[in-house]
Design a protein around this motif. Structure first.
Motif, PDB file in Angstrom:
ATOM      1  N   TRP A   1      10.144 -30.848 -26.134  1.00 29.04           N
ATOM      2  CA  TRP A   1       9.545 -31.871 -26.995  1.00 29.04           C
ATOM      3  C   TRP A   1       9.790 -33.252 -26.412  1.00 29.04           C
ATOM      4  O   TRP A   1      10.824 -33.508 -25.802  1.00 29.04           O
ATOM      5  N   SER A   2       8.841 -34.130 -26.647  1.00 30.31           N
ATOM      6  CA  SER A   2       8.998 -35.549 -26.318  1.00 30.31           C
ATOM      7  C   SER A   2       8.240 -36.347 -27.377  1.00 30.31           C
ATOM      8  O   SER A   2       7.619 -35.768 -28.266  1.00 30.31           O
ATOM      9  N   LEU A   3       8.319 -37.668 -27.299  1.00 30.34           N
ATOM     10  CA  LEU A   3       7.632 -38.526 -28.265  1.00 30.34           C
ATOM     11  C   LEU A   3       6.614 -39.405 -27.559  1.00 30.34           C
ATOM     12  O   LEU A   3       6.868 -39.912 -26.463  1.00 30.34           O
ATOM     13  N   LEU A   4       5.488 -39.571 -28.218  1.00 28.97           N
ATOM     14  CA  LEU A   4       4.449 -40.468 -27.734  1.00 28.97           C
ATOM     15  C   LEU A   4       4.177 -41.466 -28.853  1.00 28.97           C
ATOM     16  O   LEU A   4       3.857 -41.074 -29.969  1.00 28.97           O
ATOM     17  N   ALA A   5       4.351 -42.738 -28.558  1.00 31.63           N
ATOM     18  CA  ALA A   5       4.137 -43.778 -29.567  1.00 31.63           C
ATOM     19  C   ALA A   5       2.952 -44.642 -29.175  1.00 31.63           C
ATOM     20  O   ALA A   5       2.810 -45.017 -28.005  1.00 31.63           O
ATOM     21  N   TYR A   6       2.105 -44.933 -30.156  1.00 27.82           N
ATOM     22  CA  TYR A   6       1.009 -45.862 -29.931  1.00 27.82           C
ATOM     23  C   TYR A   6       1.347 -47.152 -30.669  1.00 27.82           C
ATOM     24  O   TYR A   6       1.570 -47.155 -31.879  1.00 27.82           O
ATOM     25  N   VAL A   7       1.394 -48.257 -29.934  1.00 25.86           N
ATOM     26  CA  VAL A   7       1.688 -49.576 -30.489  1.00 25.86           C
ATOM     27  C   VAL A   7       0.373 -50.352 -30.507  1.00 25.86           C
ATOM     28  O   VAL A   7      -0.123 -50.784 -29.464  1.00 25.86           O
ATOM     29  N   ARG A   8      -0.198 -50.522 -31.696  1.00 23.79           N
ATOM     30  CA  ARG A   8      -1.530 -51.125 -31.823  1.00 23.79           C
ATOM     31  C   ARG A   8      -1.560 -52.555 -31.296  1.00 23.79           C
ATOM     32  O   ARG A   8      -2.481 -52.943 -30.581  1.00 23.79           O
ATOM     33  N   GLU A   9      -0.567 -53.361 -31.640  1.00 20.83           N
ATOM     34  CA  GLU A   9      -0.556 -54.771 -31.236  1.00 20.83           C
ATOM     35  C   GLU A   9      -0.695 -54.933 -29.718  1.00 20.83           C
ATOM     36  O   GLU A   9      -1.351 -55.830 -29.236  1.00 20.83           O
ATOM     37  N   ALA A  10      -0.088 -54.034 -28.974  1.00 23.22           N
ATOM     38  CA  ALA A  10      -0.145 -54.096 -27.511  1.00 23.22           C
ATOM     39  C   ALA A  10      -1.239 -53.185 -26.947  1.00 23.22           C
ATOM     40  O   ALA A  10      -1.465 -53.194 -25.736  1.00 23.22           O
ATOM     41  N   ASN A  11      -1.866 -52.398 -27.821  1.00 23.05           N
ATOM     42  CA  ASN A  11      -2.852 -51.392 -27.401  1.00 23.05           C
ATOM     43  C   ASN A  11      -2.263 -50.546 -26.269  1.00 23.05           C
ATOM     44  O   ASN A  11      -2.828 -50.403 -25.187  1.00 23.05           O
ATOM     45  N   LEU A  12      -1.076 -49.978 -26.558  1.00 24.13           N
ATOM     46  CA  LEU A  12      -0.284 -49.318 -25.536  1.00 24.13           C
ATOM     47  C   LEU A  12       0.319 -48.021 -26.057  1.00 24.13           C
ATOM     48  O   LEU A  12       0.837 -47.971 -27.178  1.00 24.13           O
ATOM     49  N   PHE A  13       0.242 -46.970 -25.242  1.00 23.31           N
ATOM     50  CA  PHE A  13       0.955 -45.724 -25.518  1.00 23.31           C
ATOM     51  C   PHE A  13       2.241 -45.741 -24.713  1.00 23.31           C
ATOM     52  O   PHE A  13       2.236 -46.092 -23.529  1.00 23.31           O
ATOM     53  N   VAL A  14       3.351 -45.358 -25.336  1.00 22.26           N
ATOM     54  CA  VAL A  14       4.646 -45.269 -24.660  1.00 22.26           C
ATOM     55  C   VAL A  14       5.146 -43.845 -24.846  1.00 22.26           C
ATOM     56  O   VAL A  14       5.236 -43.356 -25.973  1.00 22.26           O
ATOM     57  N   HIS A  15       5.467 -43.188 -23.737  1.00 21.30           N
ATOM     58  CA  HIS A  15       5.930 -41.811 -23.784  1.00 21.30           C
ATOM     59  C   HIS A  15       7.417 -41.759 -23.462  1.00 21.30           C
ATOM     60  O   HIS A  15       7.848 -42.261 -22.419  1.00 21.30           O
ATOM     61  N   GLN A  16       8.198 -41.179 -24.361  1.00 17.48           N
ATOM     62  CA  GLN A  16       9.644 -41.033 -24.166  1.00 17.48           C
ATOM     63  C   GLN A  16       9.953 -39.553 -23.967  1.00 17.48           C
ATOM     64  O   GLN A  16       9.725 -38.747 -24.862  1.00 17.48           O
ATOM     65  N   ASP A  17      10.462 -39.232 -22.801  1.00 24.44           N
ATOM     66  CA  ASP A  17      10.737 -37.840 -22.460  1.00 24.44           C
ATOM     67  C   ASP A  17      12.126 -37.756 -21.841  1.00 24.44           C
ATOM     68  O   ASP A  17      12.384 -38.364 -20.799  1.00 24.44           O
ATOM     69  N   SER A  18      13.008 -37.003 -22.469  1.00 26.00           N
ATOM     70  CA  SER A  18      14.380 -36.872 -21.969  1.00 26.00           C
ATOM     71  C   SER A  18      14.436 -36.155 -20.618  1.00 26.00           C
ATOM     72  O   SER A  18      15.448 -36.222 -19.931  1.00 26.00           O
ATOM     73  N   SER A  19      13.359 -35.494 -20.250  1.00 24.71           N
ATOM     74  CA  SER A  19      13.311 -34.801 -18.959  1.00 24.71           C
ATOM     75  C   SER A  19      12.368 -35.494 -17.982  1.00 24.71           C
ATOM     76  O   SER A  19      11.684 -34.853 -17.182  1.00 24.71           O
TER      77      SER A  19
ATOM     78  N   THR B   1       9.307 -36.702 -16.534  1.00 23.35           N
ATOM     79  CA  THR B   1       7.855 -36.564 -16.668  1.00 23.35           C
ATOM     80  C   THR B   1       7.429 -35.142 -17.023  1.00 23.35           C
ATOM     81  O   THR B   1       6.266 -34.784 -16.873  1.00 23.35           O
ATOM     82  N   MET B   2       8.348 -34.331 -17.508  1.00 21.16           N
ATOM     83  CA  MET B   2       8.053 -32.929 -17.799  1.00 21.16           C
ATOM     84  C   MET B   2       6.852 -32.764 -18.738  1.00 21.16           C
ATOM     85  O   MET B   2       6.019 -31.889 -18.530  1.00 21.16           O
ATOM     86  N   ASN B   3       6.746 -33.599 -19.760  1.00 21.48           N
ATOM     87  CA  ASN B   3       5.658 -33.489 -20.737  1.00 21.48           C
ATOM     88  C   ASN B   3       4.538 -34.502 -20.495  1.00 21.48           C
ATOM     89  O   ASN B   3       3.701 -34.711 -21.372  1.00 21.48           O
ATOM     90  N   GLU B   4       4.517 -35.121 -19.349  1.00 22.63           N
ATOM     91  CA  GLU B   4       3.532 -36.177 -19.114  1.00 22.63           C
ATOM     92  C   GLU B   4       2.082 -35.694 -19.289  1.00 22.63           C
ATOM     93  O   GLU B   4       1.269 -36.339 -19.957  1.00 22.63           O
ATOM     94  N   ALA B   5       1.757 -34.543 -18.740  1.00 24.03           N
ATOM     95  CA  ALA B   5       0.381 -34.027 -18.857  1.00 24.03           C
ATOM     96  C   ALA B   5       0.043 -33.721 -20.326  1.00 24.03           C
ATOM     97  O   ALA B   5      -1.061 -33.998 -20.779  1.00 24.03           O
ATOM     98  N   CYS B   6       1.003 -33.195 -21.055  1.00 25.96           N
ATOM     99  CA  CYS B   6       0.776 -32.893 -22.481  1.00 25.96           C
ATOM    100  C   CYS B   6       0.599 -34.173 -23.283  1.00 25.96           C
ATOM    101  O   CYS B   6      -0.239 -34.241 -24.194  1.00 25.96           O
ATOM    102  N   ALA B   7       1.369 -35.194 -22.958  1.00 27.26           N
ATOM    103  CA  ALA B   7       1.243 -36.486 -23.641  1.00 27.26           C
ATOM    104  C   ALA B   7      -0.117 -37.105 -23.349  1.00 27.26           C
ATOM    105  O   ALA B   7      -0.769 -37.655 -24.244  1.00 27.26           O
ATOM    106  N   ARG B   8      -0.561 -37.013 -22.108  1.00 26.21           N
ATOM    107  CA  ARG B   8      -1.884 -37.553 -21.745  1.00 26.21           C
ATOM    108  C   ARG B   8      -2.995 -36.809 -22.479  1.00 26.21           C
ATOM    109  O   ARG B   8      -3.970 -37.421 -22.913  1.00 26.21           O
ATOM    110  N   ARG B   9      -2.852 -35.488 -22.621  1.00 30.98           N
ATOM    111  CA  ARG B   9      -3.856 -34.706 -23.336  1.00 30.98           C
ATOM    112  C   ARG B   9      -3.924 -35.145 -24.799  1.00 30.98           C
ATOM    113  O   ARG B   9      -4.982 -35.281 -25.363  1.00 30.98           O
ATOM    114  N   LEU B  10      -2.778 -35.386 -25.392  1.00 30.57           N
ATOM    115  CA  LEU B  10      -2.733 -35.839 -26.793  1.00 30.57           C
ATOM    116  C   LEU B  10      -3.353 -37.213 -26.930  1.00 30.57           C
ATOM    117  O   LEU B  10      -4.140 -37.482 -27.793  1.00 30.57           O
TER     118      LEU B  10
END
Length: 143
Positions: free
Chosen positions: A114-132, A134-143
């Motif tokens: 599991w990891s977290l993906l946050a969307y910050v509207r003010e910055a129009n930015l997605f931030v992905h937090q993954d303890s491993s 880039t292990m979930n990077e492709a899954c975060a991009r798909r989401l």
């Protein structure tokens, strides 16, 4: 019927410990919290539900694991639009998604990380937090 289910849960060693909103926590989930273990979808869903009800705000939306999984794996744009409309994503300043590496839509509780993906509207930015990393990077991009 209820008594029979309680007995089955008791004998299976995984009885229901807590029911909070729509989330059920079982004994096996508590075991995860006491050791050096990774969190599972029920623990994450419980915490997101707890945050939503304990600190109600229209600005922040923690999106639970089942909803995040469905959004990431829905291939029909019309279904997706109809599904996310009640979430009012366009009205939120922060949306926090749980990301799982499960790519098997037949196995809702699959995956191993599991990891977290946050969307910050003010910055129009997605931030992905993954303890491993880039292990979930492709899954975060798909989401």
């Amino acid at each position: 019927m209820k008594h029979r289910r309680q007995m089955m849960d008791k004998y299976s060693g995984d009885e229901k410990i807590l029911s909070y909103n729509d989330v059920v926590i079982r004994r096996s989930d508590l075991g995860i919290l006491s050791g050096p273990c990774f969190l599972n979808d029920r623990i994450i869903e419980f915490y997101f539900s707890y945050l939503s009800s304990s600190f109600p705000t229209k600005d922040v939306l923690p999106v639970t694991p089942p909803i995040s999984f469905w959004i990431a794996n829905c291939h029909d744009p019309d279904d997706l639009r109809g599904f996310v409309a009640p979430l009012k994503l366009d009205e939120r300043s922060l949306v926090i998604f749980s990301v799982n590496d499960n790519d098997d839509v037949e196995k809702a509780e699959g995956g191993s990380h599991w990891s977290l993906l946050a969307y910050v509207r003010e910055a129009n930015l997605f931030v992905h937090q993954d303890s491993s990393g880039t292990m979930n990077e492709a899954c975060a991009r798909r989401l």
